[in-house]
Write an enzyme that holds these catalytic residues in place. Structure first.
Site, PDB file in Angstrom:
ATOM      1  N   TYR A 142       0.820  -1.217   0.000  1.00  0.00           N
ATOM      2  CA  TYR A 142       0.000   0.000   0.000  1.00  0.00           C
ATOM      3  C   TYR A 142       0.853   1.267   0.000  1.00  0.00           C
ATOM      4  O   TYR A 142       0.412   2.328  -0.423  1.00  0.00           O
ATOM      5  CB  TYR A 142      -0.907   0.034   1.236  1.00  0.00           C
ATOM      6  CG  TYR A 142      -2.246  -0.626   1.037  1.00  0.00           C
ATOM      7  CD1 TYR A 142      -2.335  -1.955   0.631  1.00  0.00           C
ATOM      8  CD2 TYR A 142      -3.426   0.075   1.267  1.00  0.00           C
ATOM      9  CE1 TYR A 142      -3.562  -2.567   0.461  1.00  0.00           C
ATOM     10  CE2 TYR A 142      -4.655  -0.534   1.106  1.00  0.00           C
ATOM     11  CZ  TYR A 142      -4.727  -1.849   0.696  1.00  0.00           C
ATOM     12  OH  TYR A 142      -5.941  -2.444   0.531  1.00  0.00           O
ATOM     13  N   LYS A 192       3.259 -15.238   1.739  1.00  0.00           N
ATOM     14  CA  LYS A 192       3.599 -16.165   0.664  1.00  0.00           C
ATOM     15  C   LYS A 192       5.125 -16.288   0.580  1.00  0.00           C
ATOM     16  O   LYS A 192       5.776 -15.798  -0.336  1.00  0.00           O
ATOM     17  CB  LYS A 192       2.955 -15.738  -0.661  1.00  0.00           C
ATOM     18  CG  LYS A 192       1.514 -16.261  -0.750  1.00  0.00           C
ATOM     19  CD  LYS A 192       0.811 -15.970  -2.032  1.00  0.00           C
ATOM     20  CE  LYS A 192       1.369 -16.706  -3.217  1.00  0.00           C
ATOM     21  NZ  LYS A 192       1.062 -18.166  -3.223  1.00  0.00           N
ATOM     22  N   ASP A 224      -2.713 -17.923   0.250  1.00  0.00           N
ATOM     23  CA  ASP A 224      -3.746 -18.494  -0.634  1.00  0.00           C
ATOM     24  C   ASP A 224      -4.384 -19.717   0.023  1.00  0.00           C
ATOM     25  O   ASP A 224      -5.609 -19.877   0.015  1.00  0.00           O
ATOM     26  CB  ASP A 224      -3.179 -18.816  -2.027  1.00  0.00           C
ATOM     27  CG  ASP A 224      -1.935 -19.697  -1.991  1.00  0.00           C
ATOM     28  OD1 ASP A 224      -1.328 -19.848  -0.902  1.00  0.00           O
ATOM     29  OD2 ASP A 224      -1.565 -20.245  -3.051  1.00  0.00           O
ATOM     30  N   ASP A 248      -6.292  -7.219   3.749  1.00  0.00           N
ATOM     31  CA  ASP A 248      -7.445  -6.573   3.118  1.00  0.00           C
ATOM     32  C   ASP A 248      -8.355  -7.643   2.516  1.00  0.00           C
ATOM     33  O   ASP A 248      -9.570  -7.650   2.733  1.00  0.00           O
ATOM     34  CB  ASP A 248      -6.942  -5.601   2.043  1.00  0.00           C
ATOM     35  CG  ASP A 248      -8.080  -4.827   1.400  1.00  0.00           C
ATOM     36  OD1 ASP A 248      -8.994  -4.413   2.130  1.00  0.00           O
ATOM     37  OD2 ASP A 248      -8.049  -4.653   0.169  1.00  0.00           O
ATOM     38  N   ASP A 252     -12.075  -9.362   4.168  1.00  0.00           N
ATOM     39  CA  ASP A 252     -13.356  -9.314   3.461  1.00  0.00           C
ATOM     40  C   ASP A 252     -13.970 -10.710   3.366  1.00  0.00           C
ATOM     41  O   ASP A 252     -15.178 -10.893   3.545  1.00  0.00           O
ATOM     42  CB  ASP A 252     -13.186  -8.745   2.039  1.00  0.00           C
ATOM     43  CG  ASP A 252     -13.555  -7.261   1.979  1.00  0.00           C
ATOM     44  OD1 ASP A 252     -13.415  -6.569   3.000  1.00  0.00           O
ATOM     45  OD2 ASP A 252     -13.999  -6.803   0.902  1.00  0.00           O
TER      46      ASP A 252
HETATM   47  C1  IPM Z   1     -10.429  -1.468   3.882  1.00  0.00           C
HETATM   48  C2  IPM Z   1     -10.686  -0.800   2.572  1.00  0.00           C
HETATM   49  C3  IPM Z   1      -9.571   0.191   2.293  1.00  0.00           C
HETATM   50  C4  IPM Z   1      -8.304  -0.599   2.107  1.00  0.00           C
HETATM   51  C5  IPM Z   1      -9.818   1.154   1.150  1.00  0.00           C
HETATM   52  C6  IPM Z   1     -11.112   1.914   1.292  1.00  0.00           C
HETATM   53  C7  IPM Z   1      -8.671   2.109   0.986  1.00  0.00           C
HETATM   54  O1  IPM Z   1     -10.838  -1.750   1.570  1.00  0.00           O
HETATM   55  O2  IPM Z   1     -10.307  -0.754   4.891  1.00  0.00           O
HETATM   56  O3  IPM Z   1     -10.363  -2.703   3.910  1.00  0.00           O
HETATM   57  O4  IPM Z   1      -8.028  -1.107   1.011  1.00  0.00           O
HETATM   58  O5  IPM Z   1      -7.560  -0.711   3.071  1.00  0.00           O
HETATM   59 MG    MG Z   2     -10.883  -3.766   2.259  1.00  0.00          MG
END
Ligand code: IPM
Ligand code: MG
Length: 367
Positions: A142, A192, A224, A248, A252
């Site tokens: 990032y 990884k 993975d 990230d 999710d």
């Molecule tokens: C998260 C989001 C952020 C990230 C975005 C909005 C920059 O996806 O907080 O998981 O990628 O970190």
């Molecule tokens: Mg995210």
């Protein structure tokens, strides 16, 4: 002694709506538990861009550095898609994370009993699930340099760099081990190392830090395979520690196991300040959901649970955090559902503010 201070950055989309409900909870704690906070508010994301031409004004950044905790709603929206990368709403959030040095991002994925049917996985795979992903938040791909889009010969090349120093890995690993000690003493580190040198270093440093935590059972997994195992049998995990990008993605995926993204909070923590409290920002995992913004449809629970995390991690009020979490469980068990929580059978959803009111009522009953 002055009251602890909170900076609310409600942001864009559904951010302001869900934050309204958090404010009701803050008011309740002030009135009924004598926990008073000094609350100030400011802009972040698209709304800050609209007013100041930047997604995070310097004054806001300064305020964020000074308060005991920042509560953030969400940033972004389609009207900002065509903005230059440097002023996109997300840059405001990333600047906060970076300048406050919030290196440890705690993302719990907990499956509420009342919602176990909602998961895309079978109920027995997710019922009772309670895992914690610790995502490194201020380094890795990032932020690594070089980055950019460059000309190379007769075409362009897009470059981002995965970069981790030993000390960056060490500090997030320590945060994860400390959490593991307070939970089930089980930590799985994901990278990884089979293809990335940064992964090899990650594994080495985490293993080294582990020597200071002999009681914690440490395991390593390629990220993975970790994603696959999270979907196959998530209850094998307790605390997971991983880098910024893998974290990230994995968070999710873990979030969806629990049935709804509208339920999950997060805490981003940095080093202790002079008063001993960590630098901290709390935000729901979900985004700004522009498609439902302004309609009273959003689920405020993730944002309210983020405030519960603030009570626990910034203000050492674990029992009050549990009171709030229990109130939410009660409300869900009683059948209250915002639109995102209606299963295939449908039903009548309640509004964002009705959900907030129901949670306040459950808090009231807890006294
Ligand atoms: C998260 C989001 C952020 C990230 C975005 C909005 C920059 O996806 O907080 O998981 O990628 O970190
Ligand atoms: Mg995210």
């Amino acid at each position: 002694m002055s009251n602890p201070s909170l900076l609310i950055l409600a942001g864009d989309g559904i951010g302001p709506e869900v934050m309204e409900e958090v404010k009701k909870i803050i008011t309740w704690y002030g009135d009924k538990r004598d926990l008073k906070f000094d609350v100030s508010e400011d802009l972040v994301g698209g709304c800050a861009y609209d007013k100041h031409g930047t997604p995070l004004h310097d004054d806001t950044m300064t305020k964020a550095q000074e308060v005991d905790a920042v509560l953030l709603g969400a940033v972004g929206g389609p009207q900002y898609d065509s903005l230059d990368f440097s002023v996109k709403p997300e840059r405001g959030l990333l600047r906060l994370r970076k300048e406050m040095d919030l290196f440890a991002n705690l993302r719990p994925a907990q499956c509420f009993d009342a919602l176990a049917d909602f998961s895309s996985l079978k109920k027995d795979v997710v019922a009772g699930l309670d895992i914690m992903i610790v995502r490194e938040l201020t380094s890795g791909i990032y932020f690594g340099e070089p980055r950019g889009i460059f000309e190379e010969g007769n075409e362009r090349v897009g470059i981002n760099t995965q970069r981790y120093t030993e000390s960056e890995i060490d500090r997030v690993a320590r945060a994860a081990f400390e959490l593991a000690m307070k939970r089930n003493k089980k930590l799985c580190s994901m990278e990884k190392a089979n293809v990335m040198e940064s992964g090899i270093l990650w594994r080495e440093v985490v293993t080294e830090v582990g020597k200071d935590y002999p009681e914690v059972a440490l395991s390593h997994m390629y990220a993975d395979a970790g994603a696959m195992q999270l979907c196959r049998w998530p209850k094998q995990f307790d605390v997971i520690v991983t880098d910024n990008l893998f974290g990230d993605l994995l968070s999710d995926a873990a979030a969806m196991l629990t049935g709804s993204l509208g339920m999950l909070p997060s805490a981003s923590l940095g080093a202790p300040m002079e008063n001993g409290r960590p630098k901290a920002l709390y935000e729901p995992v979900h985004g700004s959901a522009p498609d439902i913004a302004g309609q009273g449809k959003a689920n405020p629970i993730a944002c309210i649970l983020s405030f519960a995390m603030a009570l626990r991690y910034s203000f050492d009020l674990g029992a009050e955090a549990e009171r709030l979490e229990a109130a939410i469980e009660t409300v869900l068990a009683d059948g209250a559902r915002t639109a995102d929580l209606l299963g295939p059978e449908g039903g009548t959803p309640i509004s964002t503010s009705e959900m907030g009111d129901a949670i306040v009522a459950a808090l009231e009953k807890s006294l």
